[in-house]
Design an enzyme around this catalytic site. Structure first.
Site, PDB file in Angstrom:
ATOM      1  N   HIS A  84       0.794  -1.237   0.000  1.00 48.31           N
ATOM      2  CA  HIS A  84       0.000   0.000   0.000  1.00 48.31           C
ATOM      3  C   HIS A  84       0.831   1.296   0.000  1.00 48.31           C
ATOM      4  O   HIS A  84       0.820   2.086   0.929  1.00 48.31           O
ATOM      5  CB  HIS A  84      -1.158   0.024   0.988  1.00 48.31           C
ATOM      6  CG  HIS A  84      -0.950  -0.453   2.397  1.00 48.31           C
ATOM      7  ND1 HIS A  84       0.000   0.048   3.224  1.00 48.31           N
ATOM      8  CD2 HIS A  84      -1.650  -1.340   3.137  1.00 48.31           C
ATOM      9  CE1 HIS A  84      -0.112  -0.528   4.387  1.00 48.31           C
ATOM     10  NE2 HIS A  84      -1.091  -1.369   4.376  1.00 48.31           N
ATOM     11  N   HIS A  96      -5.118 -10.139  13.560  1.00 49.82           N
ATOM     12  CA  HIS A  96      -5.324  -8.902  12.782  1.00 49.82           C
ATOM     13  C   HIS A  96      -6.111  -9.247  11.536  1.00 49.82           C
ATOM     14  O   HIS A  96      -5.829 -10.262  10.883  1.00 49.82           O
ATOM     15  CB  HIS A  96      -3.936  -8.344  12.426  1.00 49.82           C
ATOM     16  CG  HIS A  96      -3.910  -7.085  11.643  1.00 49.82           C
ATOM     17  ND1 HIS A  96      -4.962  -6.209  11.548  1.00 49.82           N
ATOM     18  CD2 HIS A  96      -2.903  -6.535  10.899  1.00 49.82           C
ATOM     19  CE1 HIS A  96      -4.608  -5.177  10.787  1.00 49.82           C
ATOM     20  NE2 HIS A  96      -3.371  -5.363  10.374  1.00 49.82           N
ATOM     21  N   GLU A 137      -6.347  -7.438   8.665  1.00 51.24           N
ATOM     22  CA  GLU A 137      -5.836  -7.041   7.349  1.00 51.24           C
ATOM     23  C   GLU A 137      -5.501  -8.301   6.551  1.00 51.24           C
ATOM     24  O   GLU A 137      -4.971  -9.293   7.096  1.00 51.24           O
ATOM     25  CB  GLU A 137      -4.635  -6.101   7.467  1.00 51.24           C
ATOM     26  CG  GLU A 137      -4.318  -5.470   6.115  1.00 51.24           C
ATOM     27  CD  GLU A 137      -3.405  -4.241   6.173  1.00 51.24           C
ATOM     28  OE1 GLU A 137      -2.787  -3.973   7.219  1.00 51.24           O
ATOM     29  OE2 GLU A 137      -3.327  -3.559   5.121  1.00 51.24           O
ATOM     30  N   ASP A 185      -3.377  -9.416   4.526  1.00 55.31           N
ATOM     31  CA  ASP A 185      -2.076 -10.079   4.429  1.00 55.31           C
ATOM     32  C   ASP A 185      -1.935 -11.149   5.512  1.00 55.31           C
ATOM     33  O   ASP A 185      -1.097 -12.047   5.409  1.00 55.31           O
ATOM     34  CB  ASP A 185      -0.902  -9.080   4.474  1.00 55.31           C
ATOM     35  CG  ASP A 185      -0.981  -8.059   5.581  1.00 55.31           C
ATOM     36  OD1 ASP A 185      -2.085  -7.809   6.105  1.00 55.31           O
ATOM     37  OD2 ASP A 185       0.069  -7.493   5.944  1.00 55.31           O
ATOM     38  N   HIS A 222      -2.022  -2.524  13.887  1.00 56.23           N
ATOM     39  CA  HIS A 222      -2.074  -1.409  12.981  1.00 56.23           C
ATOM     40  C   HIS A 222      -3.494  -0.984  12.604  1.00 56.23           C
ATOM     41  O   HIS A 222      -3.721   0.089  12.046  1.00 56.23           O
ATOM     42  CB  HIS A 222      -1.236  -1.857  11.772  1.00 56.23           C
ATOM     43  CG  HIS A 222      -1.467  -1.338  10.442  1.00 56.23           C
ATOM     44  ND1 HIS A 222      -1.677  -2.091   9.317  1.00 56.23           N
ATOM     45  CD2 HIS A 222      -1.491  -0.052  10.024  1.00 56.23           C
ATOM     46  CE1 HIS A 222      -1.808  -1.331   8.270  1.00 56.23           C
ATOM     47  NE2 HIS A 222      -1.703  -0.094   8.655  1.00 56.23           N
ATOM     48  N   ASP A 262       1.660  -7.275  13.504  1.00 53.35           N
ATOM     49  CA  ASP A 262       2.394  -6.213  12.790  1.00 53.35           C
ATOM     50  C   ASP A 262       3.493  -5.568  13.654  1.00 53.35           C
ATOM     51  O   ASP A 262       4.493  -5.079  13.108  1.00 53.35           O
ATOM     52  CB  ASP A 262       1.427  -5.114  12.329  1.00 53.35           C
ATOM     53  CG  ASP A 262       0.752  -5.441  10.996  1.00 53.35           C
ATOM     54  OD1 ASP A 262       1.231  -6.335  10.283  1.00 53.35           O
ATOM     55  OD2 ASP A 262      -0.253  -4.777  10.680  1.00 53.35           O
ATOM     56  N   TYR A 314       9.758   0.058   8.379  1.00 57.68           N
ATOM     57  CA  TYR A 314       8.403  -0.450   8.621  1.00 57.68           C
ATOM     58  C   TYR A 314       7.689   0.438   9.643  1.00 57.68           C
ATOM     59  O   TYR A 314       6.546   0.846   9.453  1.00 57.68           O
ATOM     60  CB  TYR A 314       8.494  -1.889   9.131  1.00 57.68           C
ATOM     61  CG  TYR A 314       7.172  -2.584   9.281  1.00 57.68           C
ATOM     62  CD1 TYR A 314       6.630  -3.321   8.234  1.00 57.68           C
ATOM     63  CD2 TYR A 314       6.454  -2.507  10.468  1.00 57.68           C
ATOM     64  CE1 TYR A 314       5.413  -3.957   8.370  1.00 57.68           C
ATOM     65  CE2 TYR A 314       5.240  -3.133  10.612  1.00 57.68           C
ATOM     66  CZ  TYR A 314       4.721  -3.865   9.559  1.00 57.68           C
ATOM     67  OH  TYR A 314       3.509  -4.487   9.698  1.00 57.68           O
ATOM     68  N   HIS A 353       5.480 -10.314  10.135  1.00 58.81           N
ATOM     69  CA  HIS A 353       6.325  -9.987   8.979  1.00 58.81           C
ATOM     70  C   HIS A 353       7.789 -10.053   9.392  1.00 58.81           C
ATOM     71  O   HIS A 353       8.164  -9.528  10.450  1.00 58.81           O
ATOM     72  CB  HIS A 353       6.066  -8.559   8.488  1.00 58.81           C
ATOM     73  CG  HIS A 353       4.690  -8.307   7.958  1.00 58.81           C
ATOM     74  ND1 HIS A 353       4.200  -8.897   6.827  1.00 58.81           N
ATOM     75  CD2 HIS A 353       3.703  -7.489   8.401  1.00 58.81           C
ATOM     76  CE1 HIS A 353       2.973  -8.465   6.593  1.00 58.81           C
ATOM     77  NE2 HIS A 353       2.638  -7.610   7.539  1.00 58.81           N
TER      78      HIS A 353
HETATM   79 FE1  FEO Z   1      -1.698  -4.413   9.059  1.00 63.23          FE
HETATM   80 FE2  FEO Z   1       0.609  -6.745   8.079  1.00 63.23          FE
HETATM   81  O1  FEO Z   1      -1.043  -5.897   8.131  1.00 63.23           O
END
Ligand code: FEO
Length: 396
Positions: free
Chosen positions: A25, A79, A81, A83, A145, A164, A192, A226
């Site tokens: 994004h 989370h 999101e 991903d 996040h 995250d 990040y 991540h």
């Molecule tokens: Fe807020 Fe890695 O997604």
């Protein structure tokens, strides 16, 4: 077939490597991305997070190298999101009886909006889930996040599954911090934070405080969603985050600009000269050559920020407007940051002046008025730019 990686007895990494991802994004991911998911083999087989849907086969293969995915009893979605949660429907198809846990109420609401009603179990800070030998504890970390974020702590293994938080966009064949180039890992953790977590620094500070509250011997591993798993550098990443969330600035400068016929660039170079002469490390960043997410990585720590644009059609250049919009969205703590707007113009200094207004709106200290030069800067004007920097630095 792809394999899981054991990270503790009966605990496995089963995530996916997105080696070729170069954008997330609006943020450049030159080192790729990982979508980390973890499998705990206890009386209740527990999967923590999933992966982006395009990597569902990689996730399922890694799980299958340990156990038949139909045996998953519990899926924890830290989370929503996509991903991390994107493969949830597929996991539910493979394991129809698995119970899904996410934060309440936002996690339940957001999971329902994304995947329909899969029968979510909402949990809050302080709630626990016994999966056999292990009891997992949930701590909500809203806005680190999204509003639905939470982390899961496994006291038996001394693992924090942090999603995250403490992540890095970094794909590597080695799962642990100490198996990788730590300069690169810490740089990616910094980038990040600068581009993803920075707007939510108050919430990130609360999350770091909660982690510290677990006590010094409570953590063997921090397993983010991540990047690498923190094993040998747990204290380093916690200290780094404490620095990030403090918003503390360094005696450094960044000069960010775009230029049409090199006049604004000449001023930018003179400003950098001025900082170096004053003993302040400075970096020149042409927005035609540097992505705004890389500029923000540098910007985050700099006490001095100069932003330059010529005038184009009564406005600043679109590249500079894009940077300023992106910067303001990340809400850096600018109150102690010294700003300077500059640039060149042909018949009206609207470009540089509009940059000045944007810096003012963003909360910078602006001790000097906008430095605008008509057409091409003379040697005297370039000397004036260097002198201006000397005054800025001397005043601090
Ligand atoms: Fe807020 Fe890695 O997604």
């Amino acid at each position: 077939m792809l394999s899981a990686v054991q990270i503790k007895p009966d605990v496995y990494w089963v995530g996916a490597l997105d080696w070729n991802a170069r954008e997330f994004h609006g943020y450049t991911t030159e080192a790729g991305i990982t979508y980390n998911a973890y499998l705990i083999m206890d009386e209740k087989v527990t999967l923590i997070d999933t992966a982006k849907i395009t990597f569902v086969d990689e996730l399922v293969q890694r799980i299958s190298s340990v156990i038949d995915p139909s045996k998953i009893d519990v899926l924890i979605a830290n989370h929503v999101e996509m991903d991390h949660s994107g493969s949830t429907p597929r996991i539910r198809e493979l394991a129809p009886n698995c119970q899904i846990y996410c934060s309440a109420p936002q996690g339940v609401k957001n999971m329902t909006a994304h995947y329909g009603d899969l029968g979510y179990n909402g949990v809050k800070t302080g709630d626990t889930l016994c999966i056999g030998k292990r009891t997992l504890a949930f701590v909500q970390t809203p806005m680190v996040h999204w509003p639905d974020n939470m982390v899961t702590y496994d006291a038996y293994d001394k693992i924090l599954f942090s999603n995250d938080a403490f992540g890095q966009h970094f794909a590597s064949s080695a799962r642990f911090d100490d198996e990788n180039d730590m300069c690169e890992v810490m740089h990616q953790a910094h980038k990040y934070y600068a581009n993803i977590v920075q707007p939510y620094r108050a919430q990130a500070a609360a999350a770091v405080k909660a982690v510290r509250g677990l006590g010094p011997d409570a953590l063997d591993l921090i397993c983010p969603a991540h990047g690498v798993i923190w094993r040998s550098y747990v204290e380093d990443i916690l200290r780094a985050y404490e620095g990030f969330v403090s918003g503390e600035l360094q005696e450094r400068a960044v000069v960010v600009y775009d230029s049409m016929w090199h006049s604004t660039e000449q001023i930018a170079r003179a400003l950098v000269d001025g900082f170096l002469a004053a003993g302040i490390p400075a970096q020149l960043m042409d927005l035609k050559e540097n992505h705004i997410s890389n500029v923000m990585d540098v910007f985050m720590d700099c006490k001095y920020v100069c932003v330059g644009s010529p005038t184009l059609n009564s406005q600043m250049l679109p590249t500079v407007a894009s940077f300023l919009t992106y910067m303001k969205g990340l809400s850096p703590k600018n109150g102690d940051r010294v700003g300077l707007a500059f640039g060149s113009y042909g018949w009206a200094p609207l470009g540089p002046n509009n940059v000045g207004k944007e810096l003012e709106t963003a909360g910078f200290k602006l001790p000097e008025k906008t430095f605008a030069v008509n057409w091409i800067p003379s040697e005297e004007q370039l000397t004036e730019a260097r002198d201006l920097v000397a005054r800025l630095v001397a005043a601090e």
